[in-house]
Structure formats: structure tokens, C-alpha cells
Design an enzyme around this catalytic site. Structure first.
Site, PDB file in Angstrom:
ATOM      1  N   HIS A  62       0.701  -1.229   0.094  1.00 43.13           N
ATOM      2  CA  HIS A  62      -0.125  -0.035  -0.134  1.00 43.13           C
ATOM      3  C   HIS A  62       0.815   1.321   0.064  1.00 43.13           C
ATOM      4  CE1 HIS A  62      -3.808  -1.884   1.800  1.00 43.13           C
ATOM      5  NE2 HIS A  62      -3.286  -2.613   1.319  1.00 43.13           N
ATOM      6  N   GLU A  64       0.651   3.784   1.590  1.00 48.23           N
ATOM      7  CA  GLU A  64       1.216   4.315   2.904  1.00 48.23           C
ATOM      8  C   GLU A  64       2.539   3.687   3.432  1.00 48.23           C
ATOM      9  OE1 GLU A  64      -1.697   3.489   1.748  1.00 48.23           O
ATOM     10  OE2 GLU A  64      -3.278   4.365   3.365  1.00 48.23           O
ATOM     11  N   CYS A  92      -6.275   2.193   5.631  1.00 40.16           N
ATOM     12  CA  CYS A  92      -6.884   0.910   6.057  1.00 40.16           C
ATOM     13  C   CYS A  92      -6.226   0.637   7.455  1.00 40.16           C
ATOM     14  CB  CYS A  92      -6.700  -0.223   5.253  1.00 40.16           C
ATOM     15  SG  CYS A  92      -4.903  -0.895   5.162  1.00 40.16           S
ATOM     16  N   CYS A  95      -2.443   0.089   7.469  1.00 40.19           N
ATOM     17  CA  CYS A  95      -1.776   1.229   7.391  1.00 40.19           C
ATOM     18  C   CYS A  95      -1.874   2.298   8.429  1.00 40.19           C
ATOM     19  CB  CYS A  95      -2.071   1.815   5.873  1.00 40.19           C
ATOM     20  SG  CYS A  95      -1.785   0.787   4.416  1.00 40.19           S
TER      21      CYS A  95
END
Length: 160
Positions: A62, A64, A92, A95
Site C-alpha cells: 500500500h 502508506e 486501512c 496502514c
């Protein structure tokens, strides 16, 4: 001298434009268009990343997570005290928790994630009082632009 609310909002928008640029790159290679930048206390961009799950074949790739890893390596320290994570989509749970572990000071995000949001919509991990660190949240920065990029991406995928 402290920045005024208007100056800070303008700074958040400037950083979000950079995150949107990263999100665009993700969409070009078939990943969900999410971008992130990490900014240090001095206002310098120390990391910029975009989703790479499809490209890397890695569920944890991801934007992040990648930005936090990049910033930690650049700083030579996993502590990101005083840093701001700017991301186009609400983080999410994975993260959001990574940001807590990294001791990020603030998360600024654009679009809410009503199905998987870990920073407000479903869970509020960054401000959970049971954890040893809490993060300031700023939401909705260029939210319409961030949401439109995601909507356009998924509409295009459905057409194919």
C-alpha cells in the site's frame, strides 16, 4: 511563528496534490490509484509512494506502507515523530496501525473509505486511547478530487 488555519490548509492541499500525482502513477500500472507522501517537521517531503500491490504481487504494498518504509530508511530510524502522512484515501487498518507504530504525528487524507477505513470510517485506530501513541487526523483535503480518481478508475475497470 505558527501557521494560521488557512496557511496550514493550503499546505495540506499542496501536499495532497503531490499524493494525487503518485495515485495517478498507480492507476497507470493497474493498481488502485492511491498515493501518499510523508512530510517531516520542516515541511520537506521525505517519501512519496503509490500502491504497488499488482506490480509487486504483494498485498502489503500500500502507498502508506511504502512511504513509511522509505521515510524510515531515509531517516535511518523507524521513529517518524513530527512527520505528517498525506494520503489520497483513508488508510486501512494495516496502514493506520503502521502509522501508529512509526509514531507519525498527523495523518491527512482525502477520500473516506467507508468499506475499509481504519482511520475514522470503520475504525479509529490512530486515536484509540488503548494504544501507546495517538495521531492527529485531518480528513477531506481535496476529498472530491481523490474520490473522483478512484471512481473513474473503478468505472473504467467495470467497462473492460
Amino acid at each position: 511563528m505558527a501557521k494560521s488555519g488557512a496557511d496550514r490548509a493550503s499546505q495540506f492541499e499542496e501536499w495532497m496534490h503531490l499524493a494525487l500525482g503518485q495515485a495517478h502513477i498507480a492507476g497507470e500500472h493497474g493498481d488502485v490509484p492511491v498515493g501518499a507522501v510523508l512530510v517531516n517537521r520542516a515541511g520537506e517531503i521525505v517519501a512519496a509512494a503509490h500502491n504497488r500491490r499488482e506490480v509487486d504481487g504483494d498485498a502489503t504494498a500500500h502507498a502508506e506502507m511504502l512511504a513509511i518504509s522509505m521515510a524510515s530508511r531515509a531517516n535511518g530510524d523507524w521513529h517518524l515523530d513530527g512527520h505528517t502522512l498525506v494520503v489520497t484515501l483513508e488508510p486501512c487498518a494495516m496502514c493506520a496501525m503502521a502509522a501508529v507504530w512509526a509514531r507519525v504525528e498527523r495523518i491527512v487524507y482525502g477520500a473516506a473509505d467507508l468499506k475499509a477505513g481504519g482511520a475514522w470510517s470503520l475504525y479509529n485506530i490512530p486515536q484509540d486511547e488503548r494504544l501507546n501513541h495517538r495521531i492527529d487526523l485531518v480528513h477531506g483535503v481535496l476529498g472530491d478530487d481523490c474520490a473522483a480518481m478512484l471512481t473513474d478508475f473503478f468505472e473504467a475497470k467495470r467497462e473492460v
